[in-house]
Design an enzyme around this catalytic site. Sequence first.
Site, PDB file in Angstrom:
ATOM      1  N   TRP A 135      -6.283  12.064   4.526  1.00  0.00           N
ATOM      2  CA  TRP A 135      -5.894  12.622   3.227  1.00  0.00           C
ATOM      3  C   TRP A 135      -4.458  12.188   2.842  1.00  0.00           C
ATOM      4  O   TRP A 135      -3.595  13.016   2.561  1.00  0.00           O
ATOM      5  CB  TRP A 135      -6.016  14.155   3.248  1.00  0.00           C
ATOM      6  CG  TRP A 135      -7.419  14.669   3.375  1.00  0.00           C
ATOM      7  CD1 TRP A 135      -8.492  14.054   3.964  1.00  0.00           C
ATOM      8  CD2 TRP A 135      -7.917  15.933   2.895  1.00  0.00           C
ATOM      9  NE1 TRP A 135      -9.616  14.856   3.872  1.00  0.00           N
ATOM     10  CE2 TRP A 135      -9.290  16.010   3.228  1.00  0.00           C
ATOM     11  CE3 TRP A 135      -7.331  17.006   2.227  1.00  0.00           C
ATOM     12  CZ2 TRP A 135     -10.086  17.118   2.906  1.00  0.00           C
ATOM     13  CZ3 TRP A 135      -8.120  18.108   1.923  1.00  0.00           C
ATOM     14  CH2 TRP A 135      -9.482  18.158   2.250  1.00  0.00           C
TER      15      TRP A 135
ATOM     16  N   TYR B 267      -3.502   2.015  12.051  1.00  0.00           N
ATOM     17  CA  TYR B 267      -3.915   3.309  11.499  1.00  0.00           C
ATOM     18  C   TYR B 267      -5.418   3.364  11.330  1.00  0.00           C
ATOM     19  O   TYR B 267      -6.043   2.400  10.867  1.00  0.00           O
ATOM     20  CB  TYR B 267      -3.204   3.557  10.150  1.00  0.00           C
ATOM     21  CG  TYR B 267      -1.721   3.616  10.358  1.00  0.00           C
ATOM     22  CD1 TYR B 267      -1.115   4.797  10.756  1.00  0.00           C
ATOM     23  CD2 TYR B 267      -0.941   2.462  10.259  1.00  0.00           C
ATOM     24  CE1 TYR B 267       0.249   4.845  11.027  1.00  0.00           C
ATOM     25  CE2 TYR B 267       0.417   2.494  10.527  1.00  0.00           C
ATOM     26  CZ  TYR B 267       0.995   3.689  10.912  1.00  0.00           C
ATOM     27  OH  TYR B 267       2.338   3.730  11.200  1.00  0.00           O
TER      28      TYR B 267
ATOM     29  N   TYR C  23     -17.116   2.597   4.980  1.00  0.00           N
ATOM     30  CA  TYR C  23     -15.671   2.570   5.251  1.00  0.00           C
ATOM     31  C   TYR C  23     -15.387   3.091   6.662  1.00  0.00           C
ATOM     32  O   TYR C  23     -14.664   2.453   7.438  1.00  0.00           O
ATOM     33  CB  TYR C  23     -14.932   3.403   4.202  1.00  0.00           C
ATOM     34  CG  TYR C  23     -13.494   3.700   4.534  1.00  0.00           C
ATOM     35  CD1 TYR C  23     -12.516   2.709   4.455  1.00  0.00           C
ATOM     36  CD2 TYR C  23     -13.091   4.975   4.932  1.00  0.00           C
ATOM     37  CE1 TYR C  23     -11.186   2.982   4.761  1.00  0.00           C
ATOM     38  CE2 TYR C  23     -11.773   5.265   5.238  1.00  0.00           C
ATOM     39  CZ  TYR C  23     -10.827   4.269   5.154  1.00  0.00           C
ATOM     40  OH  TYR C  23      -9.515   4.545   5.465  1.00  0.00           O
TER      41      TYR C  23
ATOM     42  N   GLY D 223       0.833  -1.199   0.000  1.00  0.00           N
ATOM     43  CA  GLY D 223       0.000   0.000   0.000  1.00  0.00           C
ATOM     44  C   GLY D 223       0.871   1.253   0.000  1.00  0.00           C
ATOM     45  O   GLY D 223       2.103   1.175   0.058  1.00  0.00           O
ATOM     46  N   GLN D 224       0.241   2.397  -0.060  1.00  0.00           N
ATOM     47  CA  GLN D 224       0.999   3.667  -0.050  1.00  0.00           C
ATOM     48  C   GLN D 224       1.912   3.721   1.172  1.00  0.00           C
ATOM     49  O   GLN D 224       3.105   3.998   1.069  1.00  0.00           O
ATOM     50  CB  GLN D 224       0.047   4.861   0.083  1.00  0.00           C
ATOM     51  CG  GLN D 224      -0.926   5.091  -1.024  1.00  0.00           C
ATOM     52  CD  GLN D 224      -1.531   6.481  -0.860  1.00  0.00           C
ATOM     53  OE1 GLN D 224      -0.879   7.475  -1.186  1.00  0.00           O
ATOM     54  NE2 GLN D 224      -2.744   6.565  -0.368  1.00  0.00           N
TER      55      GLN D 224
ATOM     56  N   THR E  26      -8.740   6.574  10.717  1.00  0.00           N
ATOM     57  CA  THR E  26      -9.061   7.608   9.740  1.00  0.00           C
ATOM     58  C   THR E  26      -9.929   8.728  10.304  1.00  0.00           C
ATOM     59  O   THR E  26     -10.684   8.523  11.265  1.00  0.00           O
ATOM     60  CB  THR E  26      -9.801   6.944   8.554  1.00  0.00           C
ATOM     61  OG1 THR E  26     -10.310   7.952   7.687  1.00  0.00           O
ATOM     62  CG2 THR E  26     -10.988   6.101   9.019  1.00  0.00           C
ATOM     63  N   ASP E  27      -9.865   9.873   9.642  1.00  0.00           N
ATOM     64  CA  ASP E  27     -10.770  10.992   9.914  1.00  0.00           C
ATOM     65  C   ASP E  27     -12.232  10.616   9.609  1.00  0.00           C
ATOM     66  O   ASP E  27     -13.150  11.252  10.109  1.00  0.00           O
ATOM     67  CB  ASP E  27     -10.365  12.198   9.052  1.00  0.00           C
ATOM     68  CG  ASP E  27     -10.188  11.860   7.582  1.00  0.00           C
ATOM     69  OD1 ASP E  27      -9.732  10.738   7.279  1.00  0.00           O
ATOM     70  OD2 ASP E  27     -10.521  12.696   6.722  1.00  0.00           O
TER      71      ASP E  27
ATOM     72  N   ALA F 283      -5.335  -2.210   4.795  1.00  0.00           N
ATOM     73  CA  ALA F 283      -6.729  -1.824   5.063  1.00  0.00           C
ATOM     74  C   ALA F 283      -7.523  -1.911   3.771  1.00  0.00           C
ATOM     75  O   ALA F 283      -6.962  -1.792   2.677  1.00  0.00           O
ATOM     76  CB  ALA F 283      -6.804  -0.394   5.611  1.00  0.00           C
TER      77      ALA F 283
HETATM   78  N1  LIG Z   1      -5.573   6.817   1.889  1.00  0.00           N
HETATM   79  C1  LIG Z   1      -6.089   7.728   2.697  1.00  0.00           C
HETATM   80  O1  LIG Z   1      -6.416   8.840   2.293  1.00  0.00           O
HETATM   81  C2  LIG Z   1      -6.274   7.421   4.156  1.00  0.00           C
HETATM   82  C3  LIG Z   1      -6.909   8.370   4.968  1.00  0.00           C
HETATM   83  C4  LIG Z   1      -7.071   8.089   6.330  1.00  0.00           C
HETATM   84  C5  LIG Z   1      -6.585   6.917   6.862  1.00  0.00           C
HETATM   85  N2  LIG Z   1      -5.992   5.998   6.041  1.00  0.00           N
HETATM   86  C6  LIG Z   1      -5.516   4.755   6.647  1.00  0.00           C
HETATM   87  O2  LIG Z   1      -4.110   4.702   6.514  1.00  0.00           O
HETATM   88  C7  LIG Z   1      -3.692   3.338   6.388  1.00  0.00           C
HETATM   89  C8  LIG Z   1      -2.811   3.182   5.165  1.00  0.00           C
HETATM   90  O3  LIG Z   1      -3.570   3.527   4.018  1.00  0.00           O
HETATM   91  P1  LIG Z   1      -2.960   3.615   2.556  1.00  0.00           P
HETATM   92  O4  LIG Z   1      -3.338   4.944   2.017  1.00  0.00           O
HETATM   93  O5  LIG Z   1      -1.533   3.195   2.563  1.00  0.00           O
HETATM   94  O6  LIG Z   1      -3.878   2.522   1.835  1.00  0.00           O
HETATM   95  P2  LIG Z   1      -3.648   1.786   0.434  1.00  0.00           P
HETATM   96  O7  LIG Z   1      -2.635   2.479  -0.378  1.00  0.00           O
HETATM   97  O8  LIG Z   1      -5.011   1.573  -0.126  1.00  0.00           O
HETATM   98  O9  LIG Z   1      -3.031   0.411   0.887  1.00  0.00           O
HETATM   99  C9  LIG Z   1      -3.775  -0.525   1.584  1.00  0.00           C
HETATM  100  C10 LIG Z   1      -3.072  -1.848   1.454  1.00  0.00           C
HETATM  101  O10 LIG Z   1      -3.891  -2.785   2.158  1.00  0.00           O
HETATM  102  C11 LIG Z   1      -3.918  -3.925   1.392  1.00  0.00           C
HETATM  103  N3  LIG Z   1      -5.103  -4.737   1.588  1.00  0.00           N
HETATM  104  C12 LIG Z   1      -6.368  -4.500   1.208  1.00  0.00           C
HETATM  105  N4  LIG Z   1      -7.145  -5.560   1.511  1.00  0.00           N
HETATM  106  C13 LIG Z   1      -6.329  -6.461   2.071  1.00  0.00           C
HETATM  107  C14 LIG Z   1      -6.525  -7.761   2.567  1.00  0.00           C
HETATM  108  N5  LIG Z   1      -7.690  -8.364   2.535  1.00  0.00           N
HETATM  109  N6  LIG Z   1      -5.456  -8.417   3.078  1.00  0.00           N
HETATM  110  C15 LIG Z   1      -4.244  -7.841   3.105  1.00  0.00           C
HETATM  111  N7  LIG Z   1      -4.004  -6.626   2.634  1.00  0.00           N
HETATM  112  C16 LIG Z   1      -5.029  -5.943   2.131  1.00  0.00           C
HETATM  113  C17 LIG Z   1      -3.861  -3.503  -0.061  1.00  0.00           C
HETATM  114  O11 LIG Z   1      -3.377  -4.607  -0.776  1.00  0.00           O
HETATM  115  P3  LIG Z   1      -3.238  -4.674  -2.363  1.00  0.00           P
HETATM  116  O12 LIG Z   1      -2.002  -3.873  -2.654  1.00  0.00           O
HETATM  117  O13 LIG Z   1      -3.091  -6.134  -2.619  1.00  0.00           O
HETATM  118  O14 LIG Z   1      -4.504  -4.066  -2.905  1.00  0.00           O
HETATM  119  C18 LIG Z   1      -2.913  -2.321   0.016  1.00  0.00           C
HETATM  120  O15 LIG Z   1      -1.599  -2.723  -0.209  1.00  0.00           O
HETATM  121  C19 LIG Z   1      -4.987   2.511   6.348  1.00  0.00           C
HETATM  122  O16 LIG Z   1      -5.266   2.048   7.638  1.00  0.00           O
HETATM  123  C20 LIG Z   1      -6.042   3.512   5.946  1.00  0.00           C
HETATM  124  O17 LIG Z   1      -7.333   3.136   6.407  1.00  0.00           O
HETATM  125  C21 LIG Z   1      -5.805   6.233   4.710  1.00  0.00           C
END
Ligand SMILES: NC(=O)c1ccc[n+]([C@@H]2O[C@H](COP(=O)([O-])OP(=O)(O)OC[C@H]3O[C@@H](n4cnc5c(N)ncnc54)[C@H](OP(=O)(O)O)[C@@H]3O)[C@@H](O)[C@H]2O)c1
Length: 311
Positions: A161, A110, A136, A10-11, A112-113, A71
């Site tokens: 974000w 982690y 979500y 993930g990111q 989220t907002d 996630a």
């Molecule tokens: N993105 C935002 O704006 C945001 C905002 C607030 C909080 N957050 C929180 O910050 C954290 C990191 O988010 P991020 O932005 O890095 O998210 P991301 O880029 O969407 O990465 C999420 C990762 O989780 C993996 N995933 C999804 N389903 C899964 C499963 N069933 N088993 C194992 N892995 C799984 C995905 O795998 P694949 O690569 O295989 O798809 C992806 O690599 C999360 O907890 C998110 O809820 C994010």
Amino acid sequence: MNILLLGANGQLGRSFLEHGGLAARGHLTAASRDGTRTDGESAEVADLSRPDTLTTLLDRLRPDIIVNAAAYTAVDRAEQEEDLATRVNGEAVGVLGKWAAAHHALVIHYSTDYVFDGSAKAPYAVDAATAPLGAYGRSKLAGEQALKSSGAAHLLLRTAWVYAPHGHNFLRTMLRLGAEREELRVVADQQGAPTSTDTIVRATLAALDAWQSGNAEQRRAMTGTHHLVASGHTSWHGFASAIFQTAHERGLIARIPRVAAITTAEFPTPAQRPAWSVLDNTGFQQRFGYALPDWQAGLHEVIDTLSTQAR
Ligand SMILES: NC(=O)c1ccc[n+]([C@@H]2O[C@H](COP(=O)([O-])OP(=O)(O)OC[C@H]3O[C@@H](n4cnc5c(N)ncnc54)[C@H](OP(=O)(O)O)[C@@H]3O)[C@@H](O)[C@H]2O)c1
């Protein structure tokens, strides 16, 4: 010290691996949904949609620290797949917590907002009432509750974000669309703090270091929810404008598209988003003695990284 990183692709997971700070602090094992890694290295399989499989993996790896960057993050799709989102973001987190509680491990997780409804007028305190607007947010709140009730030592870090030089995010979408179009229409009535993954990685490592050097009483005080977001806030429109301005200044783009301000009502999405997503991060800064930079600092870094990559 054994460290397990979930969600390696993930990111945030990728940024942890690229930074190297976890590997410098112990024996790091990375895990992803399918056992692959974007950099070609090998990873363990940890599929959070099958929470019952996680205990076997944890028993084998015996992590002292679990960093959960995995996630279900498809905010709109979650409206149709709430069961799956809740398994990944809720149930699986409970399994991690229970294992950690039984084995005296620390869970860094982690959230989220989107656990808030966005009706506030001032930055949300960590203990402000939660009221998610969509599936979500509900699934992430379920994860928060499962972790808290598991009895595990934990750092529950709410962020918002999130963007990086890689992966699916608003910044990369803006740069792609800006290259294709003369004008972009961007929502101007939602406020939040764009937070780069590098900001999250560095602040998490500072919190982890504070945890590691703390005594039992200090660790008890650190366990719980913290707001890990960049300082300051802006709208998506403000963020888009700053992305183009900075990208132009650093020579990443030759032309700045027009960025028209629109309302949320003019850009309907399946899931409702909070209008006010600003989280009060002062508690994090005081507790861990770590200054969270303004959102613009993270933006400059990410644009610099992309500019270097483009050369
Ligand atoms: N993105 C935002 O704006 C945001 C905002 C607030 C909080 N957050 C929180 O910050 C954290 C990191 O988010 P991020 O932005 O890095 O998210 P991301 O880029 O969407 O990465 C999420 C990762 O989780 C993996 N995933 C999804 N389903 C899964 C499963 N069933 N088993 C194992 N892995 C799984 C995905 O795998 P694949 O690569 O295989 O798809 C992806 O690599 C999360 O907890 C998110 O809820 C994010």
